[in-house]
Design a protein around this motif. Structure first.
Motif, PDB file in Angstrom:
ATOM      1  N   UNK A   5     -27.953 -73.682  33.866  1.00  0.00           N
ATOM      2  CA  UNK A   5     -28.659 -73.588  32.624  1.00  0.00           C
ATOM      3  C   UNK A   5     -29.000 -71.923  32.461  1.00  0.00           C
ATOM      4  N   UNK A   6     -28.909 -71.569  31.043  1.00  0.00           N
ATOM      5  CA  UNK A   6     -29.433 -70.418  30.875  1.00  0.00           C
ATOM      6  C   UNK A   6     -30.741 -69.830  31.116  1.00  0.00           C
ATOM      7  N   UNK A  64     -33.857 -86.346  40.705  1.00  0.00           N
ATOM      8  CA  UNK A  64     -32.517 -86.335  40.477  1.00  0.00           C
ATOM      9  C   UNK A  64     -31.982 -87.140  39.294  1.00  0.00           C
ATOM     10  N   UNK A  65     -32.748 -87.792  38.500  1.00  0.00           N
ATOM     11  CA  UNK A  65     -32.425 -88.346  37.444  1.00  0.00           C
ATOM     12  C   UNK A  65     -32.395 -87.256  36.267  1.00  0.00           C
ATOM     13  N   UNK A  66     -33.091 -86.082  36.492  1.00  0.00           N
ATOM     14  CA  UNK A  66     -33.443 -85.198  35.572  1.00  0.00           C
ATOM     15  C   UNK A  66     -32.506 -84.026  36.157  1.00  0.00           C
ATOM     16  N   UNK A  67     -31.970 -84.101  37.362  1.00  0.00           N
ATOM     17  CA  UNK A  67     -31.584 -82.620  37.893  1.00  0.00           C
ATOM     18  C   UNK A  67     -30.605 -82.051  37.150  1.00  0.00           C
ATOM     19  N   UNK A  68     -29.611 -82.569  36.041  1.00  0.00           N
ATOM     20  CA  UNK A  68     -28.847 -81.933  35.169  1.00  0.00           C
ATOM     21  C   UNK A  68     -29.527 -81.480  33.796  1.00  0.00           C
ATOM     22  N   UNK A  69     -30.600 -81.985  33.723  1.00  0.00           N
ATOM     23  CA  UNK A  69     -31.309 -81.394  32.419  1.00  0.00           C
ATOM     24  C   UNK A  69     -31.627 -79.785  32.268  1.00  0.00           C
ATOM     25  N   UNK A  70     -31.537 -79.335  31.445  1.00  0.00           N
ATOM     26  CA  UNK A  70     -32.247 -77.963  31.183  1.00  0.00           C
ATOM     27  C   UNK A  70     -33.281 -78.178  30.408  1.00  0.00           C
ATOM     28  N   UNK A  71     -33.764 -79.217  29.653  1.00  0.00           N
ATOM     29  CA  UNK A  71     -35.103 -79.355  29.077  1.00  0.00           C
ATOM     30  C   UNK A  71     -35.999 -79.643  30.226  1.00  0.00           C
ATOM     31  N   UNK A  72     -36.971 -78.892  30.278  1.00  0.00           N
ATOM     32  CA  UNK A  72     -38.104 -79.093  31.265  1.00  0.00           C
ATOM     33  C   UNK A  72     -38.718 -80.578  31.235  1.00  0.00           C
ATOM     34  N   UNK A  73     -38.735 -80.972  29.823  1.00  0.00           N
ATOM     35  CA  UNK A  73     -39.676 -82.175  29.907  1.00  0.00           C
ATOM     36  C   UNK A  73     -38.912 -83.437  30.499  1.00  0.00           C
ATOM     37  N   UNK A  74     -39.636 -84.125  31.399  1.00  0.00           N
ATOM     38  CA  UNK A  74     -39.343 -85.203  31.796  1.00  0.00           C
ATOM     39  C   UNK A  74     -39.061 -84.933  33.527  1.00  0.00           C
ATOM     40  N   UNK A  75     -39.248 -83.417  33.714  1.00  0.00           N
ATOM     41  CA  UNK A  75     -38.939 -82.973  35.288  1.00  0.00           C
ATOM     42  C   UNK A  75     -40.116 -83.401  36.065  1.00  0.00           C
ATOM     43  N   UNK A  76     -40.106 -84.119  36.874  1.00  0.00           N
ATOM     44  CA  UNK A  76     -41.564 -84.266  37.768  1.00  0.00           C
ATOM     45  C   UNK A  76     -41.755 -82.921  38.422  1.00  0.00           C
ATOM     46  N   UNK A  77     -43.257 -82.594  38.205  1.00  0.00           N
ATOM     47  CA  UNK A  77     -43.573 -81.398  38.814  1.00  0.00           C
ATOM     48  C   UNK A  77     -44.300 -81.509  40.226  1.00  0.00           C
ATOM     49  N   UNK A  78     -44.501 -80.542  41.019  1.00  0.00           N
ATOM     50  CA  UNK A  78     -45.233 -80.673  42.406  1.00  0.00           C
ATOM     51  C   UNK A  78     -46.282 -80.030  42.227  1.00  0.00           C
TER      52      UNK A  78
END
Length: 443
Positions: A361-362, A429-443
């Motif tokens: 991702x850019x 890992x469901x969102x590991x290829x997404x460049x959009x930060x929405x939906x990526x679980x945070x820590x």
């Protein structure tokens, strides 16, 4: 007197003039020179071929052609001018033996010693690979054909030495041969480049079965034609090997292709007991246990996690759906040295990074970057991670704050319960290829 008379004929029978030529003089030195030259040339970059049969084949063949053939030509040329340097040429003209037997008595020992020197060097190199081979199998036809090429070159050089009355003929002939071979090998897209004895292969390709032997007919035919044209009683006989050489040259130039894919390089061997599975090219089959062990920490932490690729693969080109590319083991001498993984920790980190597709991702969100770094640290931390942490610890307030945030994120995954961590990683890992930060679980 009777006993002496009975024993006298036996002193001139047997090997005749060939025995002293084989055992003493210049011929053994020529073979030793070929042996030492090839061993030194191959020993310096040994890390880049030792352990891989295809790499060993290509390096040995290239050294034999680019260094061995010019040296064989020079050795034959120097031997060919021996009588002239000694001033015995006119005396030998009065000998009972004809010109061709005298030529062969002088030239054949050098040709054979040169061929033996090349075979000895190839044997040493094969033994050096044998104990640490990573898979595949040897290619014995290549060094055998190379030995015939060098023997033919020695005969051709001997003919030049007999014909050219100049002491510098030998070094100039070797220099010219090296330049011609280099030119023929420079641009493989041209048809005339196929006349070069240097086989144009990569580690994933092999030559068609007849190519080495047709090259021997091409080079050997020219050499034999030169010998017969110079010293045969009936010089027209030189047309026969010349015709064979011409036919071989036409076959090489007109052939649709001189190489084909290596069947071994097209297959994979897999360890299916891990998640993801670990598959390597069959050329490196014996590395699979080492690679599986190096990735055991990573794959162990991913056991039971969903949304992962099915396997690590080692196919040429981009990975297929459901696969992720295994860190490369080629070229040899980098990640693999003499059949051993040079740095298993580095290798595991590279494999872990291959699972994080967001690296393409850019631009990504800083929180997502911190999450990715925490997953990377949990699966297989970077060997230089500690170094960058120390740099941030000595940096300004912003760098120190970022370091604290990274460490908090790193601590979250190990602190989770096993089921919670498995569920979180599955969502990650469901969102590991997404460049959009929405939906990526945070820590």
């Amino acid at each position: 007197m009777t006993l002496l008379a009975e024993r006298t004929p036996t002193t001139t029978t047997g090997a005749g003039p060939l025995r002293p030529e084989f055992l003493r003089g210049f011929a053994p030195l020529a073979g030793a020179a070929i042996l030492l030259t090839l061993l030194v040339a191959l020993a310096v970059p040994a890390d880049s071929w030792q352990g891989g049969w295809a790499e060993t084949r290509d390096r040995t063949h290239a050294a034999a052609v680019l260094l061995g053939i010019p040296l064989a030509l020079a050795a034959g040329c120097w031997q060919g001018g021996r009588e002239r340097r000694r001033g015995t040429g006119d005396l030998l003209e009065t000998a009972v033996r004809g010109a061709l037997p005298r030529f062969l008595a002088s030239a054949v020992p050098v040709a054979l010693w040169v061929a033996v020197g090349q075979l000895a060097a190839a044997g040493c190199v094969l033994l050096a690979t044998w104990y640490c081979a990573t898979g595949d199998s040897p290619y014995p036809a290549v060094p055998l054909a190379d030995s015939l090429l060098l023997g033919s070159a020695a005969l051709a050089g001997h003919a030049v030495g007999r014909a050219v009355r100049w002491r510098l003929a030998a070094p100039l002939l070797a220099t010219g041969a090296y330049a011609v071979l280099g030119f023929l090998s420079y641009d493989r897209t041209e048809a005339y480049a196929r006349l070069s004895p240097l086989i144009d292969t990569s580690v994933t390709r092999v030559t068609v079965w007849w190519q080495p032997w047709v090259s021997v007919v091409w080079v050997g035919g020219l050499a034999l034609a030169a010998v017969l044209a110079l010293d045969a009683r009936r010089r027209a006989t030189a047309l026969v090997p010349l015709a064979c050489a011409t036919a071989a040259a036409v076959a090489l130039v007109q052939a649709g292709g001189l190489t084909r894919p290596n069947p071994v390089a097209q297959r994979q061997v897999c360890d299916t007991t891990t998640t993801p599975q670990v598959c390597v090219n069959e050329r490196y089959e014996r590395l699979l246990p080492q690679i599986t062990e190096a990735l055991s920490g990573l794959t162990g932490r991913l056991e039971g996690v969903d949304n992962l690729p099915v396997r690590f693969e080692d196919h040429p080109g981009r990975p297929r759906a459901g696969e992720v590319e295994l860190p490369g083991v080629t070229p040899l001498g980098w990640s693999v040295v003499r059949g051993k993984l040079a740095d298993p920790r580095q290798y595991a980190w590279e494999a872990g990074m291959a699972l994080l597709s967001r690296i393409e991702c850019d631009d990504t969100d800083p929180v997502v970057d911190r999450t990715d770094a925490a997953v990377e640290h949990y699966l297989a931390p970077s060997p230089v991670e500690k170094h960058f942490d120390e740099l941030d610890a000595r940096g300004d307030e912003a760098h120190r704050a970022e370091l604290k945030a990274r460490k908090r994120a790193r601590a979250r995954l190990p602190a989770m319960a096993e089921d919670e961590r498995r569920a979180w990683l599955s969502e990650y890992f469901r969102t590991a290829a997404d460049c959009d930060p929405k939906g990526v679980p945070a820590l």
